[in-house]
Design an enzyme around this catalytic site. Structure first.
Site, PDB file in Angstrom:
ATOM      1  N   HIS A 245     -44.327   7.936 -49.913  1.00 59.30           N
ATOM      2  CA  HIS A 245     -44.323   7.152 -48.679  1.00 59.30           C
ATOM      3  C   HIS A 245     -44.157   8.047 -47.462  1.00 59.30           C
ATOM      4  O   HIS A 245     -43.752   9.206 -47.560  1.00 59.30           O
ATOM      5  CB  HIS A 245     -43.227   6.078 -48.713  1.00 59.30           C
ATOM      6  CG  HIS A 245     -41.828   6.605 -48.756  1.00 59.30           C
ATOM      7  ND1 HIS A 245     -41.155   7.040 -47.637  1.00 59.30           N
ATOM      8  CD2 HIS A 245     -40.966   6.762 -49.785  1.00 59.30           C
ATOM      9  CE1 HIS A 245     -39.942   7.433 -47.971  1.00 59.30           C
ATOM     10  NE2 HIS A 245     -39.800   7.288 -49.278  1.00 59.30           N
TER      11      HIS A 245
ATOM     12  N   CYS B 261     -37.623  10.008 -53.750  1.00 60.51           N
ATOM     13  CA  CYS B 261     -39.009   9.670 -53.440  1.00 60.51           C
ATOM     14  C   CYS B 261     -39.761  10.907 -52.954  1.00 60.51           C
ATOM     15  O   CYS B 261     -39.158  11.928 -52.627  1.00 60.51           O
ATOM     16  CB  CYS B 261     -39.072   8.600 -52.356  1.00 60.51           C
ATOM     17  SG  CYS B 261     -38.691   6.942 -52.939  1.00 60.51           S
TER      18      CYS B 261
END
Length: 125
Positions: A80, A96
């Site tokens: 992301h 992440c």
């Protein structure tokens, strides 16, 4: 687990170089700096198909932090965008794979266009 050999889009995350390489039908399209897990956290290695896409997601686990152009691939792990661009190229996340939001938008669009079934995310050391 899938190898990525049969995919149209392959996203290879290299933890040692902190890069994401996007391959489309065998040709390298992009290589971007990323931030993966900092000390005390982990970014799991392996190979997955994307599970879900969100143009904007807010982390319920980490203070509702914004996660633009999220491509979730394993549990709560996603590729992301981030506003913390000065940290790209070195470990800085909770696990992440963070990248520049403009690049996250490109990757998100490629996954939407190719389809999650034709995309593989491979995370390696």
């Amino acid at each position: 687990m899938v190898t990525g050999a049969e995919a149209g889009i392959v996203a290879r995350v290299d933890l040692s170089s902190q890069t994401l390489t996007v391959i489309n039908n065998g040709k390298v399209m992009y290589r971007w700096p990323v931030s993966t897990a900092r000390k005390g956290y982990r970014t799991p290695t392996g190979s997955w198909k994307p599970k879900r896409l969100h143009r904007m997601w807010y982390s319920r686990k980490y203070d509702m932090s914004p996660m633009p152009y999220s491509v979730f691939y394993s549990g709560g792990y996603a590729i992301h965008g981030t506003g913390a661009v000065s940290r790209l190229g070195r470990p800085a996340s909770h696990g992440c794979v963070r990248l520049h939001t403009a690049n996250a938008k490109v990757f998100y669009s490629l996954v939407k266009q190719a389809g999650m079934g034709n995309t593989r995310i491979v995370v390696q050391r």
